[in-house]
Design a protein around this motif. Structure first.
Motif, PDB file in Angstrom:
ATOM      1  N   SER A 165       0.814  -1.225   0.000  1.00 28.03           N
ATOM      2  CA  SER A 165       0.000   0.000   0.000  1.00 28.03           C
ATOM      3  C   SER A 165       0.844   1.270   0.000  1.00 28.03           C
ATOM      4  CB  SER A 165      -0.941   0.009   1.208  1.00 28.03           C
ATOM      5  OG  SER A 165      -1.779  -1.125   1.195  1.00 28.03           O
ATOM      6  N   ASP A 175       2.510   2.600   3.503  1.00 26.76           N
ATOM      7  CA  ASP A 175       1.634   2.548   4.669  1.00 26.76           C
ATOM      8  C   ASP A 175       1.586   1.149   5.277  1.00 26.76           C
ATOM      9  OD1 ASP A 175      -0.728   3.423   6.382  1.00 26.76           O
ATOM     10  OD2 ASP A 175      -1.651   1.849   5.166  1.00 26.76           O
ATOM     11  N   GLY A 176       1.498   0.116   4.440  1.00 32.46           N
ATOM     12  CA  GLY A 176       1.344  -1.235   4.955  1.00 32.46           C
ATOM     13  C   GLY A 176       2.594  -1.822   5.569  1.00 32.46           C
ATOM     14  N   ASN A 220       5.157   0.200   6.947  1.00 32.66           N
ATOM     15  CA  ASN A 220       5.683   1.124   7.964  1.00 32.66           C
ATOM     16  C   ASN A 220       7.158   1.459   7.755  1.00 32.66           C
ATOM     17  OD1 ASN A 220       3.220   1.341   9.363  1.00 32.66           O
ATOM     18  ND2 ASN A 220       3.630  -0.545  10.482  1.00 32.66           N
ATOM     19  N   ASN A 236       4.505   5.099  11.823  1.00 31.02           N
ATOM     20  CA  ASN A 236       3.271   4.350  12.071  1.00 31.02           C
ATOM     21  C   ASN A 236       2.266   4.712  10.973  1.00 31.02           C
ATOM     22  OD1 ASN A 236       1.081   3.020  13.090  1.00 31.02           O
ATOM     23  ND2 ASN A 236       1.140   3.985  15.114  1.00 31.02           N
ATOM     24  N   HIS A 237       2.216   3.834   9.928  1.00 31.66           N
ATOM     25  CA  HIS A 237       1.364   4.054   8.759  1.00 31.66           C
ATOM     26  C   HIS A 237       1.674   5.390   8.093  1.00 31.66           C
ATOM     27  CE1 HIS A 237      -1.419   0.573   9.111  1.00 31.66           C
ATOM     28  NE2 HIS A 237      -1.022   0.623  10.378  1.00 31.66           N
ATOM     29  N   SER A 283       1.715   8.248   5.523  1.00 31.92           N
ATOM     30  CA  SER A 283       0.714   8.565   4.506  1.00 31.92           C
ATOM     31  C   SER A 283       1.201   9.598   3.504  1.00 31.92           C
ATOM     32  CB  SER A 283      -0.568   9.059   5.179  1.00 31.92           C
ATOM     33  OG  SER A 283      -0.279  10.072   6.142  1.00 31.92           O
ATOM     34  N   GLU A 338       2.448  10.665   9.670  1.00 30.76           N
ATOM     35  CA  GLU A 338       2.094   9.328  10.137  1.00 30.76           C
ATOM     36  C   GLU A 338       0.604   9.311  10.469  1.00 30.76           C
ATOM     37  OE1 GLU A 338       4.670   7.769  13.150  1.00 30.76           O
ATOM     38  OE2 GLU A 338       6.440   8.811  12.343  1.00 30.76           O
ATOM     39  N   TYR A 339      -0.175   8.563   9.631  1.00 37.75           N
ATOM     40  CA  TYR A 339      -1.628   8.577   9.763  1.00 37.75           C
ATOM     41  C   TYR A 339      -2.067   8.049  11.126  1.00 37.75           C
ATOM     42  CZ  TYR A 339      -6.552   7.707   8.658  1.00 37.75           C
ATOM     43  OH  TYR A 339      -7.922   7.696   8.684  1.00 37.75           O
ATOM     44  N   ASN A 340      -1.526   6.888  11.553  1.00 33.00           N
ATOM     45  CA  ASN A 340      -1.903   6.324  12.848  1.00 33.00           C
ATOM     46  C   ASN A 340      -1.019   6.834  13.987  1.00 33.00           C
ATOM     47  OD1 ASN A 340      -4.016   4.916  11.822  1.00 33.00           O
ATOM     48  ND2 ASN A 340      -2.997   2.919  11.749  1.00 33.00           N
TER      49      ASN A 340
END
Length: 620
Positions: A512, A529-530, A532, A551-552, A554, A568-570
């Motif tokens: 991803s 993203d997948g 990291n 962390n993910h 983006s 970092e999305y998450n």
């Protein structure tokens, strides 16, 4: 040397003479008896050994037991004493001397204790190392170890005999060692003579060899000197010819320069402490590129504040009519840039230039500007400062630099100029590219929003997409698209023609991929993203390295010095990495951030803070 009359061994006379010889008890006793006999036969008065002052007259007898001369009074005491009456006494005449000679009995020794009745010292106390009488053994030495003197004498005799044998053995060994020593001394002398002869001979040979080598070296030196002188003379003649030729070509170049013009460009922002590169292209008066170097190029940067501080540039002549000037400004603020070629200012020189202060991302903490926007997915900055934001509601919103809405491009849908979750946008000049994620294609529009072209469809083949996410335009106008659902990167020409696929085979694959960015060397950084990680590839798709543990991740943006800014999305933050991939700072308190962008004019950082429906601007 003399021979011992007892053991018949040859013995060296000590340094001190005869007095240094060891004492012989037997010989000493013989001498003692001879002295007594001499006094007895000389008929001269002999003093009494028993009386203190000799007041009782001369001696009349000799006690062979006590070895004492006795006067009449002492004699009567000996004759009538209970313990002395048995002593052997002789007269002082020839007969007495003969009896003494035949007896040769050593004198007895008596106990010194007055109450022990002159008892003989016939015992030895080992505790006290002392001769004692019988009465002593039952008195003061009662608890000591006491033995008869004869037993002790035998024991000591045996020890002495053993020691004597050991001494003789040692003497024998020492004598042998001394003989060996003498032999070695003789051998050393022989070796010395032999070595002396060898050394003399070697030095004679060496002296002769050195003399011959000296002659050879002097001869070679003369030959080399002649050769070098000849070569340098020839070189001097060539230099003189070259100087003449250079003068000729200089005159020609001066004539050419009078009809030439020079163009200069710079694609970087001037920043304190950062190398600022200027490329110069020489052209003829007709506008054609001049393909030769050799022109004297100079560049300098003068501060308009800071007392006119000057920075001089380093110039590289590429020998093809192009030149590179590199300057490193030391102060921020307005400057004047001056570029000359052979002393003449080039076009647009002098030129005003604003030098930006040192960029330090570690100061990023609080946003200086907040722009309200519904579900911001991505952000891009136009050269004029306009802010383009892709929204989850299907529109592209354009804000001016102060955050006021200027334009809305497109709407939600699947038609031309319509979008479904536009997750990536890239703008260059008057052209805008949009990664239309859920419509599975890329659209090309003008910067004002006019639809021009689209390419791609849903699938996994070449040129097809499954949720395209990020899009970038490189310096050659190639489009780089992250095909997140197919877990790959695809590269197209500016019209959408497929060129290359990067899928990161094996350990270098990614899951991803979302955000994309290009570093100053043109390498592609992929925010996967997948998986990291941030993975780096060349434009040809060759894996280089990976860095970070976001962390993910983006979105990603990279400045002109190679610093990476990763949302970092998450992780709800923005992480900043230096050019080597080391994390140096984190900006927190975000809510599911997506895209990240940099304003190349002043280095400002923009973040699509999707979870809070805002676009944040941070100033460096």
């Amino acid at each position: 040397m003399f021979q011992c009359p007892i053991c018949e061994r040859n013995t060296s006379i000590p340094v001190g003479g005869a007095s240094g010889l060891p004492q012989n008890l037997h010989f000493g006793f013989e001498v003692e008896v001879a002295g007594y006999m001499s006094k007895m036969v000389n008929n001269s008065d002999v003093a009494c050994d028993h009386c203190i002052d000799g007041g009782n007259g001369p001696a009349v007898v000799f006690c062979c037991t006590c070895h004492q001369f006795l006067c009449k009074v002492a004699y009567e005491y000996h004759r009538t004493g209970r313990h002395l009456s048995k002593h052997n006494m002789v007269g002082l005449d020839q007969e007495g001397a003969r009896q003494l000679h035949n007896t040769k009995k050593p004198r007895d020794h008596y106990c010194s204790q007055s109450n022990h009745g002159n008892n003989n010292l016939n015992f030895y106390c080992e505790t006290c190392s002392l001769l004692v009488c019988l009465h002593c053994t039952t008195a003061t030495h009662k608890t000591h170890t006491v033995k008869e003197i004869s037993t002790v004498a035998k024991t000591h005799q045996m020890k002495l005999t053993g020691a004597l044998e050991d001494a003789r053995e040692v003497v024998t060994k020492l004598t042998g060692a001394m003989d060996e020593n003498n032999r070695m001394i003789e051998q050393v002398e022989i070796s010395k003579q032999t070595a002396s002869l060898a050394i003399n001979k070697a030095f004679e040979t060496l002296q002769q060899t050195l003399e011959e080598r000296k002659k050879t070296l002097l001869s070679e030196l003369e030959a080399i000197s002649l050769s070098k002188t000849t070569a340098l003379t020839l070189q001097k003649e060539q230099f003189e010819k070259m100087i003449g030729d250079i003068g000729h070509y200089t005159d020609m170049a001066s004539q050419i320069l009078q009809t030439m013009r020079f163009m200069w460009t710079s694609t970087t922002v001037a920043r304190v402490g950062t190398r600022y590169n200027i490329k110069i292209q020489s052209k003829t008066s007709e506008g054609a590129e001049y393909p030769h170097g050799g022109v004297e190029v100079k560049g300098e940067m003068r501060s308009k504040t800071h007392n006119g501080a000057v920075v001089y540039g380093e110039v590289e002549d590429h020998r093809d009519g192009t030149y590179t000037i590199t300057l490193t400004p030391q102060t921020a603020g307005p400057h004047q840039l001056l570029i000359t070629m052979d002393g003449q200012h080039v076009q647009n020189s002098p030129n005003d230039l604003d030098v930006l202060p040192i960029r330090d991302y570690r100061i990023l903490c609080k946003a200086q500007q907040v722009i309200q926007c519904n579900e911001p997915m991505c952000v891009a900055i136009h050269d004029n400062g306009d802010i383009y934001v892709g929204s989850g509601d299907g529109c592209i919103y354009v804000f001016d630099r102060v955050g006021q809405l200027k334009n809305t491009i497109g709407s939600s849908g699947s038609g031309d100029g319509q979008f479904s979750s536009p997750s990536g946008i890239s703008i260059k000049g008057d052209v805008l590219y949009v990664a239309d994620t859920h419509n599975h294609h890329v659209q090309k529009l003008t910067s004002s929003g006019k639809f021009l072209h689209k390419f791609g469809q849903q699938g996994s083949g070449q040129g097809q997409f499954n949720r395209p996410w990020g899009v970038m335009i490189d310096s050659n106008n190639k489009l780089i698209v992250s095909d997140s659902g197919n877990h790959r990167i695809q590269i197209f020409n500016e019209n959408g023609g497929w060129l290359l696929t990067i899928d990161g085979q094996g350990n270098h694959s990614f899951q991803s991929p979302w955000g994309l960015a290009l570093d100053p060397q043109g390498n592609i950084h992929v925010a996967a993203d997948g998986s990291n990680t941030i993975k780096v590839f060349t434009k040809e798709g060759v894996y280089i390295r990976m860095y970070g543990d976001p962390n993910h991740p983006s979105g990603i943006a990279i400045d002109d010095e190679g610093y990476s800014l990763v949302s970092e999305y998450n992780g709800h933050c923005l992480s900043i990495y230096d050019p080597e991939g080391n994390k140096i700072h984190t900006v927190g308190n975000l809510m599911h951030p997506y895209g990240t962008a940099l304003d190349s004019r002043d280095g400002s950082v923009f973040i699509a803070n999707c979870g809070a429906d805002t676009v944040l601007k941070y100033c460096v």
